[in-house]
Design a protein around this motif. Structure first.
Motif, PDB file in Angstrom:
ATOM      1  N   LEU A   1       0.847  -1.191   0.000  1.00  0.00           N
ATOM      2  CA  LEU A   1       0.000   0.000   0.000  1.00  0.00           C
ATOM      3  C   LEU A   1       0.877   1.234   0.000  1.00  0.00           C
ATOM      4  N   LEU A   2       0.557   2.172  -0.883  1.00  0.00           N
ATOM      5  CA  LEU A   2       1.330   3.399  -1.020  1.00  0.00           C
ATOM      6  C   LEU A   2       0.524   4.587  -0.504  1.00  0.00           C
ATOM      7  N   SER A   3       1.159   5.392   0.332  1.00  0.00           N
ATOM      8  CA  SER A   3       0.509   6.586   0.853  1.00  0.00           C
ATOM      9  C   SER A   3       1.542   7.702   0.934  1.00  0.00           C
ATOM     10  N   VAL A   4       1.067   8.914   1.138  1.00  0.00           N
ATOM     11  CA  VAL A   4       1.960  10.034   1.419  1.00  0.00           C
ATOM     12  C   VAL A   4       2.111  10.166   2.933  1.00  0.00           C
ATOM     13  N   ARG A   5       1.012  10.369   3.621  1.00  0.00           N
ATOM     14  CA  ARG A   5       0.999  10.486   5.078  1.00  0.00           C
ATOM     15  C   ARG A   5       0.620   9.148   5.702  1.00  0.00           C
ATOM     16  N   ARG A   6       0.959   8.968   6.969  1.00  0.00           N
ATOM     17  CA  ARG A   6       0.603   7.727   7.650  1.00  0.00           C
ATOM     18  C   ARG A   6      -0.916   7.611   7.756  1.00  0.00           C
ATOM     19  N   PRO A   7      -1.484   6.485   7.334  1.00  0.00           N
ATOM     20  CA  PRO A   7      -2.936   6.311   7.399  1.00  0.00           C
ATOM     21  C   PRO A   7      -3.438   6.352   8.844  1.00  0.00           C
ATOM     22  N   ASP A   8      -4.717   6.695   9.002  1.00  0.00           N
ATOM     23  CA  ASP A   8      -5.286   6.746  10.345  1.00  0.00           C
ATOM     24  C   ASP A   8      -5.608   5.337  10.843  1.00  0.00           C
ATOM     25  N   GLY A   9      -6.007   5.267  12.101  1.00  0.00           N
ATOM     26  CA  GLY A   9      -6.240   3.964  12.726  1.00  0.00           C
ATOM     27  C   GLY A   9      -7.300   3.137  12.030  1.00  0.00           C
ATOM     28  N   GLU A  10      -8.356   3.785  11.563  1.00  0.00           N
ATOM     29  CA  GLU A  10      -9.432   3.064  10.880  1.00  0.00           C
ATOM     30  C   GLU A  10      -8.926   2.439   9.582  1.00  0.00           C
ATOM     31  N   GLN A  11      -8.113   3.174   8.846  1.00  0.00           N
ATOM     32  CA  GLN A  11      -7.549   2.629   7.617  1.00  0.00           C
ATOM     33  C   GLN A  11      -6.602   1.464   7.909  1.00  0.00           C
ATOM     34  N   VAL A  12      -5.756   1.655   8.902  1.00  0.00           N
ATOM     35  CA  VAL A  12      -4.789   0.610   9.259  1.00  0.00           C
ATOM     36  C   VAL A  12      -5.507  -0.678   9.639  1.00  0.00           C
ATOM     37  N   ALA A  13      -6.576  -0.551  10.408  1.00  0.00           N
ATOM     38  CA  ALA A  13      -7.318  -1.730  10.855  1.00  0.00           C
ATOM     39  C   ALA A  13      -7.929  -2.492   9.681  1.00  0.00           C
ATOM     40  N   ALA A  14      -8.182  -1.813   8.566  1.00  0.00           N
ATOM     41  CA  ALA A  14      -8.792  -2.458   7.399  1.00  0.00           C
ATOM     42  C   ALA A  14      -7.771  -3.129   6.490  1.00  0.00           C
ATOM     43  N   MET A  15      -6.474  -2.896   6.746  1.00  0.00           N
ATOM     44  CA  MET A  15      -5.434  -3.461   5.887  1.00  0.00           C
ATOM     45  C   MET A  15      -5.184  -4.936   6.204  1.00  0.00           C
ATOM     46  N   ARG A  16      -4.715  -5.640   5.216  1.00  0.00           N
ATOM     47  CA  ARG A  16      -4.481  -7.074   5.364  1.00  0.00           C
ATOM     48  C   ARG A  16      -3.195  -7.332   6.147  1.00  0.00           C
ATOM     49  N   PRO A  17      -3.242  -8.132   7.204  1.00  0.00           N
ATOM     50  CA  PRO A  17      -2.007  -8.475   7.930  1.00  0.00           C
ATOM     51  C   PRO A  17      -0.974  -9.076   6.981  1.00  0.00           C
ATOM     52  N   GLY A  18       0.271  -8.655   7.147  1.00  0.00           N
ATOM     53  CA  GLY A  18       1.342  -9.124   6.267  1.00  0.00           C
ATOM     54  C   GLY A  18       1.640  -8.180   5.127  1.00  0.00           C
ATOM     55  N   ALA A  19       0.806  -7.160   4.958  1.00  0.00           N
ATOM     56  CA  ALA A  19       1.022  -6.205   3.866  1.00  0.00           C
ATOM     57  C   ALA A  19       2.155  -5.242   4.216  1.00  0.00           C
ATOM     58  N   LEU A  20       2.698  -4.613   3.174  1.00  0.00           N
ATOM     59  CA  LEU A  20       3.747  -3.609   3.340  1.00  0.00           C
ATOM     60  C   LEU A  20       3.160  -2.236   3.068  1.00  0.00           C
ATOM     61  N   LEU A  21       3.369  -1.304   3.993  1.00  0.00           N
ATOM     62  CA  LEU A  21       2.918   0.075   3.844  1.00  0.00           C
ATOM     63  C   LEU A  21       4.137   0.946   3.574  1.00  0.00           C
ATOM     64  N   VAL A  22       4.053   1.811   2.552  1.00  0.00           N
ATOM     65  CA  VAL A  22       5.165   2.670   2.163  1.00  0.00           C
ATOM     66  C   VAL A  22       4.700   4.125   2.177  1.00  0.00           C
ATOM     67  N   GLY A  23       5.420   4.978   2.901  1.00  0.00           N
ATOM     68  CA  GLY A  23       5.055   6.392   2.951  1.00  0.00           C
ATOM     69  C   GLY A  23       5.808   7.113   4.048  1.00  0.00           C
ATOM     70  N   PHE A  24       5.405   8.346   4.315  1.00  0.00           N
ATOM     71  CA  PHE A  24       5.953   9.091   5.444  1.00  0.00           C
ATOM     72  C   PHE A  24       5.233   8.586   6.700  1.00  0.00           C
ATOM     73  N   MET A  25       5.920   7.797   7.504  1.00  0.00           N
ATOM     74  CA  MET A  25       5.308   7.169   8.671  1.00  0.00           C
ATOM     75  C   MET A  25       5.448   7.987   9.943  1.00  0.00           C
ATOM     76  N   GLU A  26       6.123   9.138   9.874  1.00  0.00           N
ATOM     77  CA  GLU A  26       6.309  10.014  11.032  1.00  0.00           C
ATOM     78  C   GLU A  26       6.816   9.233  12.246  1.00  0.00           C
ATOM     79  N   PRO A  27       7.926   8.525  12.114  1.00  0.00           N
ATOM     80  CA  PRO A  27       8.395   7.645  13.191  1.00  0.00           C
ATOM     81  C   PRO A  27       8.734   8.366  14.484  1.00  0.00           C
ATOM     82  N   HIS A  28       9.228   9.606  14.387  1.00  0.00           N
ATOM     83  CA  HIS A  28       9.595  10.343  15.594  1.00  0.00           C
ATOM     84  C   HIS A  28       8.375  10.763  16.404  1.00  0.00           C
ATOM     85  N   ALA A  29       7.205  10.749  15.789  1.00  0.00           N
ATOM     86  CA  ALA A  29       5.984  11.148  16.489  1.00  0.00           C
ATOM     87  C   ALA A  29       5.376  10.011  17.296  1.00  0.00           C
ATOM     88  N   GLY A  30       5.923   8.793  17.163  1.00  0.00           N
ATOM     89  CA  GLY A  30       5.370   7.648  17.869  1.00  0.00           C
ATOM     90  C   GLY A  30       4.176   7.067  17.126  1.00  0.00           C
TER      91      GLY A  30
END
Length: 371
Positions: free
Chosen positions: A69-98
């Protein structure tokens, strides 16, 4: 293998993680591409253009079922919950923000583009730099909009206007582009950075470098600045203050990864600036290089206009998306392997780029181990 392109949900985010041009390159990697309906509208890429490029325009549920899955910003919790386990997410994940644990709990892996190392081999994947370049350009345009005078020297029968004095603080990717853009518009430009090695870059663009002896170098790892000692910070503010107070426009870009932005323009300096001057604070999202900056607002303090927008690349969404999408394609070319059986996803943690950018892997947060 299906690569899905998400429609951005964040307020004001107009960029998209794939363009019709990049879709063709993704297809060449041996994958199918599904683009969420309306994903490119904010960047002026129509659903029809994606279809003509070979992608399928699909609903959100089918995109969430993608392998990548390709995104610009980190998806919100509702979107994440709908994603298939084992998938790869690519984007700005804002890691320093927790918050990476949310991705881990969903069983995802995530490549965070902020963590791409600044090495020659990774230049084509460095989305942080490509977007910072755009931010530096747009910041100057924003400053010229709010500054109620000319930037260049203007000589007319009605009189002469002197060129504006622009000071750029922080000579990273955004700062260099801000210098170049302000120079092209005819302003007199000075720049400062705590890393002495940036002096030649400033001079090469036709600007002046503000030489200040801080008693130490601010050069950090990976081409970034490091936090100065309290004594050096005090000295920096004292020696810079006089130069800043005579500036017409100040553009601040100084950031330290994972920390609050350093204060470069204290309130006392703002109070001493000429009425009508402008400060564009590109560090607003990280606390601001000026303590008077307000996030995503334009305010006036002591007669000076302070611009605290945090979405400059999104304001140039068509080209920003094109640059970002190319960065993403170059990264995916590193993890997608084709053979007679088809295309597979290989996250080789022995590869220095993957090892640095893989913030979450198979349901486990890795980023904290790298800081």
């Amino acid at each position: 293998m299906l690569v899905g392109v998400l429609r951005e949900r964040a307020n004001g985010e107009c960029r998209v993680a794939a363009t019709p041009e990049s879709v063709k390159k993704l297809l060449a990697l041996g994958v199918q591409v599904g683009v969420e309906t309306g994903a490119g509208e904010g960047a002026r890429y129509s659903d029809r253009a994606y279809t003509q490029a070979g992608a399928r325009v699909v609903g959100a549920s089918e995109v969430f079922d993608s392998d990548v899955l390709l995104s610009v910003r980190r998806p919100d919790g509702e979107q994440v919950a709908a994603m298939r386990p084992g998938a790869l997410l690519v984007g700005f994940m804002e890691p320093h923000a927790g918050g990476l644990d949310t991705l881990a709990q969903a069983g995802l892996s995530a490549l965070s583009l902020e963590l791409i190392p600044r090495i020659s081999r990774a230049q084509g994947m460095d989305a942080l730099s490509s977007q910072a370049n755009i931010a530096g350009y747009r910041a100057v345009l924003e400053a010229s909009f709010h500054y109620r005078r000319f930037l260049p020297l203007m000589m007319t029968a009605a009189g002469t206007a002197k060129p504006s004095r622009v000071v750029v603080l922080g000579v990273g990717v955004a700062g260099l582009q801000a210098i170049a853009t302000a120079r092209r518009l005819g302003a007199q430009v000075e720049a400062f950075d705590v890393r002495p090695e940036t002096r030649e870059q400033v001079l090469s663009l036709g600007a002046k470098f503000i030489d200040i002896d801080l008693g130490e170098s601010g050069a950090g790892e990976g081409g970034y600045a490091r936090e100065l000692t309290p004594e050096a910070q005090r000295r920096q503010q004292e020696l810079l203050g006089e130069r800043l107070q005579v500036a017409d426009i100040i553009i601040t870009t100084a950031l330290i990864p994972g920390r609050l932005a350093p204060v470069l323009v204290p309130e006392a300096v703002v109070a001493g600036m000429r009425a009508g001057s402008v400060i564009v604070d590109l560090a607003a999202a990280s606390g601001g290089n000026c303590p008077l900056t307000e996030v995503d607002r334009v305010v006036e303090k002591h007669g000076v206009t302070l611009v605290g927008f945090t979405d400059y690349p999104s304001r140039v969404a068509t080209d920003a998306s094109a640059f970002y999408a190319r960065n993403v394609v170059n990264l995916l070319a590193l993890v997608l392997r084709q053979d007679a059986a088809g295309t597979t996803l290989v996250l080789d943690t022995e590869d220095e780029i993957i090892a640095a950018a893989l913030a979450v892997h198979a349901g486990a947060v890795r980023f904290a181990q790298q800081t």
